[in-house]
Design a protein around this motif. Sequence first.
Motif, PDB file in Angstrom:
ATOM      1  N   LEU A  58      89.130  53.470 -54.275  1.00 45.66           N
ATOM      2  CA  LEU A  58      89.270  52.014 -54.184  1.00 45.66           C
ATOM      3  C   LEU A  58      88.428  51.300 -55.232  1.00 45.66           C
ATOM      4  CD1 LEU A  58      90.694  49.946 -52.259  1.00 45.66           C
ATOM      5  CD2 LEU A  58      88.524  49.788 -51.043  1.00 45.66           C
ATOM      6  N   ILE A  59      87.290  51.886 -55.564  1.00 45.52           N
ATOM      7  CA  ILE A  59      86.378  51.268 -56.518  1.00 45.52           C
ATOM      8  C   ILE A  59      86.043  52.271 -57.616  1.00 45.52           C
ATOM      9  CG2 ILE A  59      85.462  49.667 -54.830  1.00 45.52           C
ATOM     10  CD1 ILE A  59      83.054  51.449 -54.498  1.00 45.52           C
ATOM     11  N   THR A  60      85.447  51.770 -58.689  1.00 43.14           N
ATOM     12  CA  THR A  60      85.202  52.599 -59.866  1.00 43.14           C
ATOM     13  C   THR A  60      83.803  53.212 -59.857  1.00 43.14           C
ATOM     14  OG1 THR A  60      86.506  50.893 -61.009  1.00 43.14           O
ATOM     15  CG2 THR A  60      85.625  52.677 -62.349  1.00 43.14           C
ATOM     16  N   PHE A  61      82.785  52.366 -59.654  1.00 39.69           N
ATOM     17  CA  PHE A  61      81.399  52.825 -59.686  1.00 39.69           C
ATOM     18  C   PHE A  61      80.610  52.246 -58.512  1.00 39.69           C
ATOM     19  CE2 PHE A  61      82.708  52.594 -64.205  1.00 39.69           C
ATOM     20  CZ  PHE A  61      82.572  53.932 -64.537  1.00 39.69           C
ATOM     21  N   VAL A  62      79.770  53.075 -57.900  1.00 41.75           N
ATOM     22  CA  VAL A  62      78.796  52.617 -56.911  1.00 41.75           C
ATOM     23  C   VAL A  62      77.437  52.579 -57.591  1.00 41.75           C
ATOM     24  CG1 VAL A  62      77.694  53.056 -54.695  1.00 41.75           C
ATOM     25  CG2 VAL A  62      80.114  53.601 -55.015  1.00 41.75           C
ATOM     26  N   VAL A  63      76.733  51.454 -57.456  1.00 40.45           N
ATOM     27  CA  VAL A  63      75.486  51.247 -58.184  1.00 40.45           C
ATOM     28  C   VAL A  63      74.397  50.811 -57.197  1.00 40.45           C
ATOM     29  CG1 VAL A  63      74.409  49.950 -60.072  1.00 40.45           C
ATOM     30  CG2 VAL A  63      76.849  50.485 -60.166  1.00 40.45           C
ATOM     31  N   PRO A  64      73.177  51.322 -57.334  1.00 38.70           N
ATOM     32  CA  PRO A  64      72.078  50.810 -56.504  1.00 38.70           C
ATOM     33  C   PRO A  64      71.998  49.290 -56.590  1.00 38.70           C
ATOM     34  CG  PRO A  64      71.352  52.740 -57.722  1.00 38.70           C
ATOM     35  CD  PRO A  64      72.721  52.399 -58.244  1.00 38.70           C
ATOM     36  N   ASP A  65      71.755  48.654 -55.462  1.00 38.57           N
ATOM     37  CA  ASP A  65      71.779  47.191 -55.400  1.00 38.57           C
ATOM     38  C   ASP A  65      70.977  46.539 -56.518  1.00 38.57           C
ATOM     39  OD1 ASP A  65      72.916  48.036 -53.019  1.00 38.57           O
ATOM     40  OD2 ASP A  65      72.154  46.321 -51.895  1.00 38.57           O
ATOM     41  N   GLU A  66      69.763  47.045 -56.719  1.00 37.34           N
ATOM     42  CA  GLU A  66      68.852  46.411 -57.673  1.00 37.34           C
ATOM     43  C   GLU A  66      69.281  46.635 -59.127  1.00 37.34           C
ATOM     44  OE1 GLU A  66      67.236  50.527 -56.754  1.00 37.34           O
ATOM     45  OE2 GLU A  66      68.174  48.868 -55.650  1.00 37.34           O
ATOM     46  N   GLU A  67      70.239  47.542 -59.360  1.00 34.15           N
ATOM     47  CA  GLU A  67      70.683  47.832 -60.719  1.00 34.15           C
ATOM     48  C   GLU A  67      72.052  47.233 -61.044  1.00 34.15           C
ATOM     49  OE1 GLU A  67      70.559  52.028 -61.481  1.00 34.15           O
ATOM     50  OE2 GLU A  67      68.562  52.271 -60.609  1.00 34.15           O
ATOM     51  N   LEU A  68      72.670  46.579 -60.066  1.00 33.76           N
ATOM     52  CA  LEU A  68      74.053  46.120 -60.241  1.00 33.76           C
ATOM     53  C   LEU A  68      74.197  45.161 -61.415  1.00 33.76           C
ATOM     54  CD1 LEU A  68      76.978  46.132 -59.182  1.00 33.76           C
ATOM     55  CD2 LEU A  68      76.344  44.216 -57.696  1.00 33.76           C
ATOM     56  N   GLU A  69      73.380  44.135 -61.455  1.00 36.50           N
ATOM     57  CA  GLU A  69      73.531  43.122 -62.499  1.00 36.50           C
ATOM     58  C   GLU A  69      73.310  43.715 -63.884  1.00 36.50           C
ATOM     59  OE1 GLU A  69      72.131  38.569 -63.597  1.00 36.50           O
ATOM     60  OE2 GLU A  69      71.264  39.590 -61.869  1.00 36.50           O
TER      61      GLU A  69
END
Length: 269
Positions: A188-199
């Motif tokens: 469903l999605i491409t990448f999962v990223v740690p919250d603090e690293e998303l931006e």
Amino acid sequence: MSDLLFEVNNKVAKITLNRPEALNAFSGEMLDLWIDALEKVRDSDEISVLIVQGAGKGFCSGGDIKEMIAGKGFYKSEKDNISNGIRRKNSLWKKVQRIPLLLEEIDKPVIAKVHGVAFGAGLDMALMCDIRFVAESAKLSESYIKVGLVPGDGGAYFLPRLVGRDMALHMLWTGEVLTAKVAKERGLITFVVPDEELERTVDDYAEKLVSGPQLATQLIKRAVYQNSEMTLRSSLDYISSKMAFVMEEEDHKEGVQAVMEKRKPEFGK
């Protein structure tokens, strides 16, 4: 403050859904500004990449449940969107459904940056983007069934193309809430990223796309989407024409030269 913010910096455009008090649920104003912003992205030579994101604690909760409870329609609006069938249809056709139709006209990369919740039409708006970066703590759901609705924005078109028909039906029939990890496993999605690293991760990715050869990037996107509707013969005919065009570009010559000289190419000179 308007219900949607639009900015452009260094050829990266950002659309920020801006009703944080309502988890960025739709409003008539938001949809109008969204349509206007997408037209600017489509038409501007000064924009190479688009990022779609939400303000506050979530990406987007889709339709405005408070408006539904009040019997006023799918989203906050001063207009009459519900008194008869054609008004209800047009509240989708002339507003919500303009977004996927415009996205189809945009050859530039469109990135969804998802945190918090992406429910119902909010999730579908992320599915309409080319790729999705999602925070680890995010929750995603095709939640229409919980309020007795169907996916009126295009979810029934986009979702099966990502997860398959059977899984799409399961998600739409049950409104199952997914973690980012499970959503990634289902495609469903491409990448999962740690919250603090998303931006930072999304900004870095957008910058990388901006520094690449723009015509080739756009033609690759168009080829991938067009090929899903083509026979093999039509696909090969289409892409050979694009190859003929792109080989005339200075970016191609620069790329070849950079490979020969073992250096980083400087596209767009």
